[in-house]
Design an enzyme around this catalytic site. Structure first.
Site, PDB file in Angstrom:
ATOM      1  N   TRP A  83       0.814  -1.201   0.000  1.00 22.21           N
ATOM      2  CA  TRP A  83       0.000   0.000   0.000  1.00 22.21           C
ATOM      3  C   TRP A  83       0.864   1.275   0.000  1.00 22.21           C
ATOM      4  CZ3 TRP A  83      -4.983  -0.696  -1.237  1.00 22.21           C
ATOM      5  CH2 TRP A  83      -5.566  -1.946  -0.986  1.00 22.21           C
ATOM      6  N   SER A  84       0.637   2.193   0.910  1.00 19.09           N
ATOM      7  CA  SER A  84       1.291   3.502   0.825  1.00 19.09           C
ATOM      8  C   SER A  84       2.761   3.488   1.197  1.00 19.09           C
ATOM      9  CB  SER A  84       0.547   4.521   1.689  1.00 19.09           C
ATOM     10  OG  SER A  84      -0.669   4.881   1.089  1.00 19.09           O
ATOM     11  N   THR A  85       3.281   2.389   1.686  1.00 18.52           N
ATOM     12  CA  THR A  85       4.725   2.291   1.847  1.00 18.52           C
ATOM     13  C   THR A  85       5.408   2.452   0.492  1.00 18.52           C
ATOM     14  OG1 THR A  85       4.421   0.895   3.799  1.00 18.52           O
ATOM     15  CG2 THR A  85       6.578   0.825   2.775  1.00 18.52           C
ATOM     16  N   LYS A  87       4.928   4.872  -1.429  1.00 19.30           N
ATOM     17  CA  LYS A  87       5.176   6.289  -1.684  1.00 19.30           C
ATOM     18  C   LYS A  87       6.639   6.670  -1.482  1.00 19.30           C
ATOM     19  CE  LYS A  87       0.491   8.091  -0.798  1.00 19.30           C
ATOM     20  NZ  LYS A  87      -0.294   6.870  -0.537  1.00 19.30           N
TER      21      LYS A  87
END
Length: 400
Positions: A83-85, A87
């Site tokens: 997921w947002s890791t 980014k």
């Protein structure tokens, strides 16, 4: 240490398939113990954790099950959607271009993406995209999953929309749009989407097992995501209360979760804010570039000045999207979040990193010279600072 858990020291966690496997430097035994405790008391299903110190791997552990039915054990090379890791690696792409003089973080986005000037956005800067301050946390019009999988459509809608607030004045977490915004700038400069650029410039040369999206040939290595029904510590999950229009745009347009992320359509798409797939070892290596002040494994990726710029604070405040969930102020740098007084990434307030939806995490602390990657497939209910992640971080710093 043996490549498998030493049962003479402590029994394997009852929920782990055959115990915890891998390597742990004796100095970091507390990390191994916290990882095992996550299986015993914090509802872990399958997971991995890795730590680097001075660019050298000192922890590389994995255990549990790769699927909800418990038919596949988690292996050394099991991949999972973080997921947002994701980014963090996407921010790395932008900073690499800036380091080479190909991208000016203080320039208007429209210099590279002319269509972006529509809707009064001609003064939005590249740094506003990286720090969630562009006012484009979610689209105003309904945007379904099929729309999200269409890069050109999503980028065109973002270019055409008006911001939710005056850009540069507040942060509001760009949960899904971050990847398309930063990613389209990367594409306009290089001709490559961020996943391909990351592979060409970083993960390929360094042999890091991480990609944005997942090729069909790798599905057999992918863990199945699932949810835990309650907070692992029995505490109520942080609530957003009455969702504002801005929150709904960021978090529910479209709604995504494990059911969507387990599908071939999600894996085949490029969603650089949310569908990076990798191992904990890979996450630790990518965040290790920042922890190593631009170098990892003896290879330089960024200059020290460029690596330092990633954590240049853009102003603390209550985030317009995550504020209630975080319980107070937070501060984004240029692509990652600062640990700050909350200690989200350890006791050094200038350490930084990124959480992923449900619990995963990448952490970089240049002062301590450490990076950490934590990945798992049972998603917790918290917005950030999952108890499993925090237990591992606390254990890491207790060993330093």
């Amino acid at each position: 240490m043996s490549a498998t858990h030493d049962a003479r020291q402590s029994p394997p966690p009852p929920e782990a398939a055959g115990g915890v496997h891998g390597f742990c430097d004796p100095r970091f035994t507390a990390v191994r113990e916290a990882f095992e405790e996550n299986f015993r008391t914090r509802c872990e299903l399958g997971a991995a954790v890795a730590v680097t110190l001075g660019g050298r791997t000192v922890v590389d552990l994995w255990g549990g099950w790769a699927d909800a039915a418990r038919t596949r054990t988690w292996a050394r090379d099991t991949l999972v959607n973080v997921w947002s890791t994701t980014k963090g690696p996407v921010a790395l792409c932008a900073h690499l271009l800036a380091d080479r003089g190909l991208l000016d973080l203080d320039a208007p986005v429209a210099r590279y993406w002319p269509e972006f000037a529509a809707g009064g956005k001609e003064k939005v800067l590249v740094r506003h995209l990286l720090s969630h301050r562009a006012g484009l946390c979610g689209l105003r019009e309904p945007h379904g999953l099929r729309d999200l999988y269409d890069w050109e459509l999503t980028a065109a809608r973002l270019a055409a929309m008006e911001p939710w607030w005056e850009p540069g004045t507040r942060s509001g977490y760009h949960a899904l749009t971050y990847g398309f915004l930063v990613g389209e700038v990367v594409r306009r400069v290089t001709g490559l989407k961020p996943g391909a650029f990351l592979e060409r410039e970083v993960t390929g040369p360094l042999g890091i097992d991480f990609g944005v999206g997942l090729p069909a040939g790798e599905y057999g290595r992918a863990a199945e995501l699932t949810r835990t029904p309650a907070d692992p510590d029995g505490e109520p999950a942080p609530a957003f209360g009455n969702l504002t229009r801005v929150m709904l745009a960021a978090l529910a347009n479209p709604v995504v979760g494990p059911a969507q992320a387990n599908t071939p359509e999600w894996r085949a798409a490029q969603i650089p804010a949310a569908n990076g797939h990798g191992t904990a070892r890979a996450v630790a290596a990518l965040y290790g570039v920042f922890a190593g002040r631009g170098s990892f494994g003896g290879r330089r990726v960024l200059t020290p000045a460029a690596a330092e710029r990633v954590r240049e604070g853009q102003g603390a405040g209550v985030d317009l999207v995550l504020g209630a969930g975080l319980g107070g102020e937070s501060e984004a740098g240029l692509g990652l979040w600062l640990s700050g007084p909350r200690g989200a990434y350890g006791p050094n307030p200038r350490a930084f990193g990124h959480d992923g939806f449900g619990g995963s995490c990448g952490l970089a602390d240049p002062e301590a010279g450490v990076s950490l990657g934590y990945v798992m497939n049972r998603m917790g209910p918290r917005v950030m600072d999952d108890p499993r992640k925090m237990a591992l971080i606390d254990a890491l710093y207790s060993a330093l």
